[in-house]
Scaffold this active site. Structure first.
Site, short mmCIF file in Angstrom:
data_model
loop_
_atom_site.label_atom_id
_atom_site.label_comp_id
_atom_site.label_asym_id
_atom_site.label_seq_id
_atom_site.Cartn_x
_atom_site.Cartn_y
_atom_site.Cartn_z
N ASP A 96 6.55 -8.62 -3.56
CA ASP A 96 7.27 -9.72 -2.95
C ASP A 96 7.45 -10.97 -3.94
O ASP A 96 8.39 -11.74 -4.01
CB ASP A 96 6.96 -10.21 -1.76
CG ASP A 96 7.21 -9.03 -0.63
OD1 ASP A 96 6.39 -8.00 -0.60
OD2 ASP A 96 8.03 -9.03 -0.18
N ARG A 103 14.85 -6.67 5.85
CA ARG A 103 13.53 -7.08 5.24
C ARG A 103 13.50 -6.28 3.86
O ARG A 103 14.14 -5.48 3.57
CB ARG A 103 12.43 -6.69 6.34
CG ARG A 103 12.34 -5.79 7.17
CD ARG A 103 12.43 -4.36 6.69
NE ARG A 103 11.28 -4.20 5.76
CZ ARG A 103 11.33 -3.34 4.82
NH1 ARG A 103 12.16 -2.58 4.64
NH2 ARG A 103 10.33 -3.11 3.99
N GLN A 139 6.26 -0.63 8.75
CA GLN A 139 7.30 -0.39 7.85
C GLN A 139 7.25 1.10 7.31
O GLN A 139 8.23 1.84 7.07
CB GLN A 139 7.22 -1.37 6.76
CG GLN A 139 7.77 -2.60 7.10
CD GLN A 139 6.64 -3.59 7.61
OE1 GLN A 139 5.62 -3.16 8.00
NE2 GLN A 139 6.94 -4.89 7.44
O1 MRU Z 1 7.48 -7.87 5.55
P1 MRU Z 1 8.48 -7.06 4.86
O2 MRU Z 1 8.80 -5.70 5.45
O3 MRU Z 1 9.71 -7.69 4.30
O4 MRU Z 1 7.63 -6.84 3.61
C1 MRU Z 1 8.15 -5.80 2.46
C2 MRU Z 1 7.11 -5.40 1.45
O5 MRU Z 1 6.09 -5.87 1.41
C3 MRU Z 1 7.60 -4.55 0.16
O6 MRU Z 1 6.55 -3.84 -0.26
C4 MRU Z 1 8.25 -5.65 -0.84
O7 MRU Z 1 9.41 -6.72 -0.25
C5 MRU Z 1 8.74 -4.82 -1.82
S1 MRU Z 1 10.41 -4.12 -1.22
C6 MRU Z 1 11.44 -3.28 -2.43
#
Ligand code: MRU
Length: 336
Positions: free
Chosen positions: A228, A51, A187
């Site tokens: 993202d 992720r 996370q």
């Molecule tokens: O749902 P996830 O864990 O994939 O979300 C990750 C995030 O929102 C991060 O902040 C984003 O991807 C930037 S990672 C370098």
């Protein structure tokens, strides 16, 4: 092959197999999963074995290599399966587009594999560049707050927002890092805390709901987050709760930094209202490790990203430079 500068790595490409550190099990277990097809890679992305926006782009690129190795005729099918695995992070679609351009020009498996390796390697290089740009904005002795996990686990290495924090700490600019738990998937508690502790970076975990109390009682210099998808006007989709942190930061005079490589920008979208926001299963809210934490039958709304409006962002840091404050014109000038 890419070596992460801090020793943490979540993705390996070895002997024609995509190996992913299973992030669902951290910090308790460090177990790797092998992906041998595009379908297995897409499932790993959807199920959050891997992720983080840049990391899922890298994994998807290798997923295409796995597909054409077994049967070049399955390229389009594999691309569609990978594209559908998660909707919000544009890095996934950016990587697929880049791979498609190579395959269209030269339908050769070795050439496609070289492109996936390049996407992987470039991500680490870009993160190191961003880390230096971002660290320059942080004065020595600063306290910072970060959200979600944006470190080596979420990228090809070093990290985006956590990469800035890591470098700023190495440069003696950081006195304390606060990191949110990041409900519901945790996370922050499970992954960012693990990365901080492995390196001895001074950090404290806070409940997501403690952010306003923290910012109103302790001087926090910067909130530093990843992204993202960033639209043409600077609106930024990131992990759910980011928007709330930006509102609180503005209220209490804390500056707000977004750190993302150029593959995270989607200039085809004028504003953040157009970004598809992923909703995941209600079970992420009603259950914990399979045990009920809400009454049976309770409905739940579980958007896993939100959009922070550009006017709440003080700086966007990209490998190409820093835009402060983000405007449509400034982002266009930076990204071309
Ligand atoms: O749902 P996830 O864990 O994939 O979300 C990750 C995030 O929102 C991060 O902040 C984003 O991807 C930037 S990672 C370098």
């Amino acid at each position: 092959m890419t070596e992460s500068v801090n020793g943490v790595q979540a993705i390996r490409w070895q002997g024609g197999v995509l190996q992913l550190l299973d992030q669902r099990l951290l910090p308790v277990d460090e177990r790797w999963i092998d992906c041998r097809s595009a379908a297995e890679t897409a499932s790993a992305i959807h199920d959050m074995v891997v992720r983080g926006a840049p990391a899922i782009g890298i994994a998807a690129a290798f997923g295409l290599v796995l597909a054409v190795r077994s049967n070049p005729a399955t390229y389009a099918e594999a691309e569609a399966v990978l594209a559908a695995s998660r909707p919000t992070a544009v890095n996934l679609h950016w990587a697929l587009k880049r791979m498609r351009a190579v395959w269209t020009a030269t339908p050769d498996v070795a050439r496609l594999e070289a492109e996936a390796v390049a996407i992987f390697d470039e991500d680490l290089t870009q993160n190191l560049t961003m880390a230096h740009h971002g660290a320059e904005l942080i004065v020595p002795g600063s306290r910072v707050l970060t959200h979600c996990n944006t470190g080596a686990l979420a990228t090809g290495g070093h990290g985006t927002a956590l990469g800035v924090i890591r470098t700023a700490w190495q440069q003696g600019r950081i006195a304390e890092v606060y990191n949110t738990e990041t409900r519901p998937w945790l996370q922050g508690a499970r992954l960012t805390a693990w990365e901080l502790m492995r390196e001895g970076i001074p950090g404290q975990l806070i409940a997501d709901g403690a952010a306003a109390h923290l910012m109103s009682t302790v001087k926090i210099d910067w909130v530093i987050v990843g992204a993202d998808r960033i639209t043409a006007n600077g609106d930024t989709a990131n992990k759910i709760g980011t928007h709330m942190l930006a509102v609180v930061a503005r209220q209490y005079g804390t500056k707000f930094m977004v750190v993302a490589p150029s593959g995270t920008f989607d200039l085809s979208l004028a504003h953040g209202g157009l970004i598809p926001i992923e909703e995941r299963t209600a079970k992420e809210l009603t259950e914990f490790k399979g045990a009920a934490i809400a009454p049976t039958g309770m409905r739940a709304f579980n958007p896993v990203f939100d959009v922070t409006p550009a006017h709440l962002i003080d700086a966007i840091v990209c490998e190409r430079g820093v835009v402060t404050p983000p405007t449509t014109a400034a982002l266009k000038a930076l990204l071309g």
